[in-house]
Design a protein around this motif. Structure first.
Motif, PDB file in Angstrom:
ATOM      1  N   VAL A  20      -0.764  -4.266  -5.432  1.00 26.58           N
ATOM      2  CA  VAL A  20      -0.377  -2.919  -5.010  1.00 26.58           C
ATOM      3  C   VAL A  20      -1.616  -2.024  -4.977  1.00 26.58           C
ATOM      4  N   PHE A  21      -1.820  -1.360  -3.856  1.00 25.43           N
ATOM      5  CA  PHE A  21      -2.975  -0.489  -3.655  1.00 25.43           C
ATOM      6  C   PHE A  21      -2.496   0.958  -3.549  1.00 25.43           C
ATOM      7  N   PRO A  22      -2.711   1.764  -4.597  1.00 29.87           N
ATOM      8  CA  PRO A  22      -2.237   3.151  -4.600  1.00 29.87           C
ATOM      9  C   PRO A  22      -3.274   4.122  -4.031  1.00 29.87           C
ATOM     10  N   ALA A  23      -2.886   5.397  -3.997  1.00 28.24           N
ATOM     11  CA  ALA A  23      -3.811   6.512  -3.768  1.00 28.24           C
ATOM     12  C   ALA A  23      -4.684   6.365  -2.523  1.00 28.24           C
ATOM     13  N   SER A  24      -4.075   5.913  -1.419  1.00 29.51           N
ATOM     14  CA  SER A  24      -4.774   5.810  -0.122  1.00 29.51           C
ATOM     15  C   SER A  24      -5.942   4.826  -0.130  1.00 29.51           C
ATOM     16  N   GLN A  25      -5.931   3.863  -1.040  1.00 30.14           N
ATOM     17  CA  GLN A  25      -7.034   2.889  -1.111  1.00 30.14           C
ATOM     18  C   GLN A  25      -7.165   2.071   0.176  1.00 30.14           C
ATOM     19  N   LEU A  26      -6.041   1.827   0.837  1.00 27.46           N
ATOM     20  CA  LEU A  26      -6.071   1.061   2.087  1.00 27.46           C
ATOM     21  C   LEU A  26      -5.869   1.957   3.309  1.00 27.46           C
ATOM     22  N   GLY A  27      -6.024   3.262   3.105  1.00 25.83           N
ATOM     23  CA  GLY A  27      -5.925   4.179   4.234  1.00 25.83           C
ATOM     24  C   GLY A  27      -4.899   5.272   4.021  1.00 25.83           C
ATOM     25  N   LYS A  28      -4.986   6.274   4.844  1.00 22.66           N
ATOM     26  CA  LYS A  28      -4.026   7.373   4.814  1.00 22.66           C
ATOM     27  C   LYS A  28      -2.682   6.884   5.355  1.00 22.66           C
ATOM     28  N   GLU A  29      -1.701   7.773   5.334  1.00 27.25           N
ATOM     29  CA  GLU A  29      -0.344   7.318   5.651  1.00 27.25           C
ATOM     30  C   GLU A  29      -0.226   6.791   7.084  1.00 27.25           C
ATOM     31  N   ASN A  30      -0.866   7.446   8.021  1.00 31.36           N
ATOM     32  CA  ASN A  30      -0.873   6.924   9.389  1.00 31.36           C
ATOM     33  C   ASN A  30      -1.492   5.530   9.436  1.00 31.36           C
ATOM     34  N   ASP A  31      -2.576   5.348   8.675  1.00 25.01           N
ATOM     35  CA  ASP A  31      -3.297   4.071   8.671  1.00 25.01           C
ATOM     36  C   ASP A  31      -2.421   2.928   8.173  1.00 25.01           C
ATOM     37  N   ILE A  32      -1.733   3.155   7.065  1.00 19.11           N
ATOM     38  CA  ILE A  32      -0.955   2.053   6.497  1.00 19.11           C
ATOM     39  C   ILE A  32       0.273   1.749   7.351  1.00 19.11           C
ATOM     40  N   ALA A  73       0.817  -1.225   0.000  1.00 24.82           N
ATOM     41  CA  ALA A  73       0.000   0.000   0.000  1.00 24.82           C
ATOM     42  C   ALA A  73       0.847   1.269   0.000  1.00 24.82           C
ATOM     43  N   HIS A  74       0.289   2.305  -0.622  1.00 27.71           N
ATOM     44  CA  HIS A  74       0.892   3.643  -0.549  1.00 27.71           C
ATOM     45  C   HIS A  74      -0.183   4.685  -0.833  1.00 27.71           C
ATOM     46  N   VAL A  75       0.180   5.958  -0.708  1.00 25.78           N
ATOM     47  CA  VAL A  75      -0.813   7.034  -0.845  1.00 25.78           C
ATOM     48  C   VAL A  75      -0.648   7.807  -2.154  1.00 25.78           C
ATOM     49  N   TYR A  76       0.222   7.344  -3.037  1.00 24.88           N
ATOM     50  CA  TYR A  76       0.559   8.124  -4.229  1.00 24.88           C
ATOM     51  C   TYR A  76      -0.275   7.729  -5.447  1.00 24.88           C
ATOM     52  N   GLU A  77      -0.281   8.614  -6.433  1.00 30.77           N
ATOM     53  CA  GLU A  77      -1.106   8.417  -7.619  1.00 30.77           C
ATOM     54  C   GLU A  77      -0.505   7.347  -8.537  1.00 30.77           C
ATOM     55  N   THR A  78      -1.360   6.761  -9.357  1.00 27.10           N
ATOM     56  CA  THR A  78      -0.891   5.720 -10.280  1.00 27.10           C
ATOM     57  C   THR A  78       0.056   6.283 -11.341  1.00 27.10           C
ATOM     58  N   SER A  79       0.004   7.600 -11.550  1.00 21.03           N
ATOM     59  CA  SER A  79       0.867   8.232 -12.547  1.00 21.03           C
ATOM     60  C   SER A  79       2.290   8.451 -12.027  1.00 21.03           C
ATOM     61  N   GLU A  80       2.510   8.258 -10.734  1.00 15.99           N
ATOM     62  CA  GLU A  80       3.813   8.562 -10.149  1.00 15.99           C
ATOM     63  C   GLU A  80       4.749   7.350 -10.204  1.00 15.99           C
ATOM     64  N   PRO A  81       6.064   7.615 -10.280  1.00 14.73           N
ATOM     65  CA  PRO A  81       7.022   6.511 -10.388  1.00 14.73           C
ATOM     66  C   PRO A  81       7.008   5.560  -9.195  1.00 14.73           C
ATOM     67  N   PHE A  82       6.601   6.047  -8.026  1.00 10.50           N
ATOM     68  CA  PHE A  82       6.555   5.185  -6.840  1.00 10.50           C
ATOM     69  C   PHE A  82       5.570   4.032  -7.051  1.00 10.50           C
ATOM     70  N   HIS A  83       4.465   4.331  -7.741  1.00 11.74           N
ATOM     71  CA  HIS A  83       3.493   3.271  -8.038  1.00 11.74           C
ATOM     72  C   HIS A  83       3.994   2.384  -9.176  1.00 11.74           C
TER      73      HIS A  83
END
Length: 322
Positions: free
Chosen positions: A61-73, A29-39
């Motif tokens: 892989v779950f991008p864009a806070s799909q599994l929660g905000k950064e504190n959550d993950i 999981a991460h909070v970044y957009e699918t367009s970004e290199p991290f994803h």
């Protein structure tokens, strides 16, 4: 006949074992957009791990806070809701404060300094301290970009930020520069920043140029101020539970693959950052250079390392990395 039945049993048992291993599904999981290199490179790494284990691990892989905000993950690593995350040391520091020294403003000179730090003894010491505290393993670190400031009003010097309502992540180190300059900080969730800027809840925010592009903050801000106050990074973190389950060969392979992904993503970010100043100017935004030493000196005079649980000795060791 008896031998034939035994052979069939062995074959069936082996097939069952292979089938069972193929069912090992993991969440990344991460909070970044699918367009970004991290994803992009997380997806590549997930697929590569699957290939190298012959399908033993299927990683989604779950991008864009799909599994929660950064504190959550980050909390999800302990709760078992996620197995692997990409997140900054700023959030790791909530569990192990010393690692957050990497978010003290102006600790890194540039991307090259940060990447050399990831091969240093101080990096190994800080990540080891985090692992001992949490059980989670930092396997790779990616350059996220130099954090710049966007605002609805021009900013030429630190004092120009006095009274400015600025969104800053809910992590102490991020607050240091804006508060040292007199700004009023607001910890709005990452996914909600665009709307907050659009409706005037806040007047400014700070993020790398690549994130300003990906999240389209340039649509709702007029000025980009090149403060470069934090040379930011993201860690790839494996949960303690998963790390314990991996064999030594698997641990080595997970580390190699995630580090290769981190190198590729870092290179993408460095290249894109070089292009974006002109891109934003072409979009009609004002892009301003500032005297970073003035901002840095203000922070050093105002903000103590100990206030955040950091150790000045770690900061000094990072400064010495060449």
């Amino acid at each position: 006949m008896k031998l034939w039945k035994q052979t069939l049993f062995v074959i069936a048992a082996s097939a069952f074992a292979v089938g069972a291993s193929a069912q090992t599904k993991l969440k990344w999981a991460h909070v970044y957009e699918t367009s970004e290199p991290f994803h992009k490179w997380s997806v590549w790494a997930a697929g590569e791990i699957g290939k190298r284990t012959n399908g033993k691990y299927q990683i989604d892989v779950f991008p864009a806070s799909q599994l929660g905000k950064e504190n959550d993950i980050n909390q999800g690593l302990a709760l078992g809701t996620v197995d692997i995350i990409i997140s900054g040391s700023s959030f790791a520091s909530k569990s192990y404060p010393p690692i957050g020294v990497t978010y003290y403003p102006y600790v890194f000179r540039d991307a090259d300094h940060l990447l050399k730090y990831t091969k240093s003894d101080v990096y190994r010491d800080l990540t080891k301290g985090y692992e001992e505290k949490t059980g989670n393993r930092i396997v790779a670190t990616t350059y996220y970009g130099a954090r710049q400031t966007t605002s609805n009003k021009p900013i030429a010097k630190c004092a120009d930020m006095k009274g400015l309502k600025i969104r800053v992540p809910d992590v102490p180190a991020y607050l240091a520069m804006p508060r040292a300059c007199g700004a009023n900080t607001s910890p709005i969730a990452f996914a909600e920043v665009y709307l907050a800027l659009q409706n005037g809840t806040v007047e400014a925010q700070e993020n790398p140029l690549t994130t300003i592009e990906a999240k389209k903050f340039y649509e709702v801000q007029k000025n980009i101020v090149l403060t470069a106050h934090i040379v930011d990074h993201l860690n790839t973190v494996v949960s303690g539970k998963l790390w314990k389950q991996l064999s030594e060969d698997e641990r080595k392979m997970f580390t190699e693959v995630t580090q290769e992904a981190a190198q590729k993503a870092s290179a993408d970010v460095v290249a894109r950052e070089k292009e974006l100043v002109d891109v934003f100017k072409q979009k009609g935004l004002s892009v301003t250079e500032v005297n970073r030493d003035e901002f840095r000196d203000t922070v050093l005079k105002t903000v103590k390392f100990e206030d955040f649980g950091y150790r000045k000795a770690d900061w000094e060791r990072i400064q010495a990395v060449k």
